[in-house]
Design an enzyme around this catalytic site. Structure first.
Site, short mmCIF file in Angstrom:
data_model
loop_
_atom_site.label_atom_id
_atom_site.label_comp_id
_atom_site.label_asym_id
_atom_site.label_seq_id
_atom_site.Cartn_x
_atom_site.Cartn_y
_atom_site.Cartn_z
N ASN A 6 0.85 -1.19 0.00
CA ASN A 6 0.00 0.00 0.00
C ASN A 6 0.89 1.24 0.00
O ASN A 6 1.42 1.62 1.03
CB ASN A 6 -0.90 -0.04 1.25
CG ASN A 6 -1.77 1.20 1.36
OD1 ASN A 6 -1.87 1.99 0.42
ND2 ASN A 6 -2.41 1.37 2.51
N TRP A 7 1.01 1.84 -1.18
CA TRP A 7 1.91 2.99 -1.31
C TRP A 7 1.27 4.30 -0.83
O TRP A 7 1.94 5.34 -0.81
CB TRP A 7 2.34 3.15 -2.78
CG TRP A 7 3.28 2.08 -3.25
CD1 TRP A 7 3.99 1.20 -2.49
CD2 TRP A 7 3.61 1.79 -4.62
NE1 TRP A 7 4.74 0.38 -3.29
CE2 TRP A 7 4.53 0.72 -4.60
CE3 TRP A 7 3.23 2.32 -5.85
CZ2 TRP A 7 5.08 0.18 -5.78
CZ3 TRP A 7 3.78 1.78 -7.01
CH2 TRP A 7 4.68 0.72 -6.97
N HIS A 92 -9.75 1.10 4.12
CA HIS A 92 -8.51 1.29 4.89
C HIS A 92 -8.80 2.26 6.04
O HIS A 92 -9.60 3.18 5.89
CB HIS A 92 -7.42 1.84 3.97
CG HIS A 92 -6.10 1.91 4.65
ND1 HIS A 92 -5.74 2.95 5.47
CD2 HIS A 92 -5.06 1.03 4.68
CE1 HIS A 92 -4.54 2.72 5.97
NE2 HIS A 92 -4.09 1.56 5.49
N GLU A 94 -7.39 4.74 7.11
CA GLU A 94 -7.27 6.17 6.75
C GLU A 94 -8.51 6.65 6.01
O GLU A 94 -8.91 7.81 6.13
CB GLU A 94 -5.98 6.40 5.94
CG GLU A 94 -4.75 6.31 6.83
CD GLU A 94 -3.51 5.75 6.18
OE1 GLU A 94 -3.40 5.78 4.93
OE2 GLU A 94 -2.62 5.26 6.91
N GLU A 162 -6.05 -4.82 10.29
CA GLU A 162 -5.04 -3.80 10.59
C GLU A 162 -5.46 -3.04 11.84
O GLU A 162 -6.31 -2.14 11.77
CB GLU A 162 -4.91 -2.81 9.43
CG GLU A 162 -4.43 -3.42 8.14
CD GLU A 162 -3.79 -2.38 7.23
OE1 GLU A 162 -2.62 -2.55 6.91
OE2 GLU A 162 -4.45 -1.39 6.88
N GLY A 168 1.66 2.51 10.77
CA GLY A 168 2.61 3.61 10.63
C GLY A 168 3.22 4.05 11.95
O GLY A 168 3.86 5.10 12.02
N SER A 204 2.72 -1.85 10.56
CA SER A 204 4.15 -1.84 10.89
C SER A 204 4.85 -3.17 10.60
O SER A 204 5.76 -3.56 11.33
CB SER A 204 4.37 -1.42 12.35
OG SER A 204 3.90 -0.08 12.54
N GLY A 225 2.64 -0.94 4.42
CA GLY A 225 2.71 0.47 4.03
C GLY A 225 4.17 0.91 3.86
O GLY A 225 4.79 0.68 2.84
N GLY A 226 4.71 1.51 4.92
CA GLY A 226 6.05 2.11 4.87
C GLY A 226 7.12 1.20 4.27
O GLY A 226 7.92 1.63 3.43
P1 PGA Z 1 2.37 0.50 7.75
O1 PGA Z 1 0.98 0.71 6.96
O2 PGA Z 1 2.96 -0.81 7.25
O3 PGA Z 1 3.21 1.68 7.36
O4 PGA Z 1 2.06 0.44 9.19
C1 PGA Z 1 0.10 -0.35 6.75
C2 PGA Z 1 -1.15 0.12 6.07
O5 PGA Z 1 -1.57 1.27 6.33
O6 PGA Z 1 -1.77 -0.59 5.28
#
Ligand code: PGA
Length: 241
Positions: A6-7, A92, A94, A162, A168, A204, A225-226
């Site tokens: 997930n960019w 997601h 967010e 998640e 993050g 994470s 993500g990261g």
């Molecule tokens: P993260 O993000 O690996 O940076 O914690 C995961 C995501 O939001 O899908």
């Protein structure tokens, strides 16, 4: 295993192309796994072009539940599908927290994606307060019952668990928490008449915690993500054992 990158709002069309070209030089290592890249919509065309003919899949990070019409600012999943998209992230955290998307609204997206033949990866998870207050299971029940209430139980569907507090933050859920929660999710699905579904963990995930997480029953892959922004860190997660 499924490795979903997930960019978020990162990577230009050129960045996406470079990433794909670099990843493709490792494609022989990826034969037994499913890699799925989620670019921002503006980079989708460039990524699709770069991945054409490969086994690496891609999808949108979000969609609306209509093909076309007066929906200013939205992206059409059916157009993306025509460009080669085979997955879409739905709900997601967010999207839920920053854009106020609730499970009832997400139910329409999940059902729509399935109808098109695009596999939804439906994201669920509790906040830190909800976990501290012992509400995790009831939050997941609501997210599953409402968010999947319009979906077909016989078409492909993937869930990403998640925990919001792990996204993050560098604070990964413990193996015990992941094992317990993934078991709950399969139980909730069963009670709701669903078959077992592929379950991803996200929050994470990095090379140094992936090996332990991979060994947990009911963990079929990761939403990353990261650590998905560089080919090297994504492959290090794939290679962790
Ligand atoms: P993260 O993000 O690996 O940076 O914690 C995961 C995501 O939001 O899908």
């Amino acid at each position: 295993m499924i490795y979903a990158a997930n960019w978020k709002l990162n990577k230009s069309p050129d960045d996406a192309k470079r990433f794909a070209q670099e990843l493709l030089t490792h494609s022989s290592q990826l034969e037994n796994d499913q890699m799925i890249l989620f670019p921002q919509a503006l980079a989708a065309s460039s990524l699709a072009e770069s991945l054409r003919g490969s086994s690496i899949k891609w999808g949108l990070q979000n969609c609306y539940s209509k093909d076309s019409g007066a929906f200013t600012g939205e992206n059409s999943l059916s157009v993306a599908q025509g460009m080669g998209a085979s997955y879409v992230l739905v709900g997601h955290s967010e999207r839920r927290s920053l854009f106020a998307e609730a499970s009832g609204f997400l139910a329409e997206k999940n059902a729509y994606a399935q109808k098109l033949g695009v596999t939804p990866i439906y994201c669920i998870g509790e906040t830190l307060d909800q976990r501290k207050n012992g509400q995790t299971r009831s939050v997941l029940i609501e997210q599953i019952h409402r968010g999947m209430g319009l979906s077909s139980k016989s078409l492909p569907f993937v869930i990403a668990y998640e925990p919001v507090w792990a996204i993050g933050t560098g604070q990964v859920a413990t193996p015990e928490q992941v094992a317990e929660t993934h078991l709950w999710i399969q139980e909730i699905l069963k009670d709701f008449g669903w078959p077992e579904l592929p379950l991803l963990y996200g929050g994470s995930v990095k090379a140094d915690n992936a090996a332990v997480l991979k060994k947990i029953k009911n963990v079929d892959g990761f939403l990353i993500g990261g650590a998905s922004l560089e080919v090297s860190s994504l492959l290090a997660i794939r290679d962790a054992e």
